[in-house]
Design an enzyme around this catalytic site. Sequence first.
Site, PDB file in Angstrom:
ATOM      1  CG  ASP A 143      43.868 -29.524 -38.565  1.00  0.00           C
ATOM      2  OD1 ASP A 143      43.112 -29.674 -39.539  1.00  0.00           O
ATOM      3  OD2 ASP A 143      43.540 -29.835 -37.402  1.00  0.00           O
ATOM      4  CG  ASP A 150      40.209 -35.981 -35.852  1.00  0.00           C
ATOM      5  OD1 ASP A 150      40.585 -37.138 -36.096  1.00  0.00           O
ATOM      6  OD2 ASP A 150      39.310 -35.717 -35.027  1.00  0.00           O
ATOM      7  CG  ASP A 164      42.613 -30.409 -33.604  1.00  0.00           C
ATOM      8  OD1 ASP A 164      41.546 -30.788 -33.089  1.00  0.00           O
ATOM      9  OD2 ASP A 164      42.874 -30.544 -34.811  1.00  0.00           O
TER      10      ASP A 164
END
Length: 226
Positions: free
Chosen positions: A172, A15, A13
């Site tokens: 995250d 961001d 991922d």
Amino acid sequence: MTSTRRSPAFLFDLDGTLVDSVYQHVLSWREALVEHGIDLSVWRIHRRIGMSGGLFVQALLAETGIELSEADTEALQAAHARHYLRHHEAVRPLPGARALLEHLTATGTPWAVATSGRAETALPTLRELGVPEGVPVVTRDRVRYAKPDPDLFLAAADELGVDVRDALVVGDSVWDLLAARRAGALGVGLQSGGYGRDELERAGAFRVYADPADVLRRLHELGVRR
């Protein structure tokens, strides 16, 4: 009989995983919503970061009972992108992110980026991170559905030429890990986007680390040898 040992591929991922941009996205969504006369608490916005923009809007508005047309939803997403690009100068790579990617490249470990962000907002961030040309990058505009659907990670694995079941998804948010499970990949959670260890593990993370620097120190746990 000897066998050739392979390292797993990494599907990252963006961001909150490689760059410290989650709160810039939160503020940008907050500003876009206020611009359209919608008042939502910042914590509610944060909990949905990682979804695609369209699904994000639907999920948040479902909590308020507000109904928007497809045109209004598109306008909200455009406003978010405009505000995010204004905040982008404050975005920085997370600790260890560049070193981790450089190490994977140096050891011949395949890796790609798969983000729910559209190219408009993702490309400046990728430049800030220093992602080299030739590394597969799959953005929201290239797949039918974004997280928590598995499409982004399936497309990234396909571009690397690997079976997604042989890949590690590093993210995250719970949306990353749910998408990883649906894709059939192992999920690795990072706490650098604001989710706690328990939340990430419940969503399917088999390992949880603080940030990319922590991953780099403990790559042996993920099957990558120095």
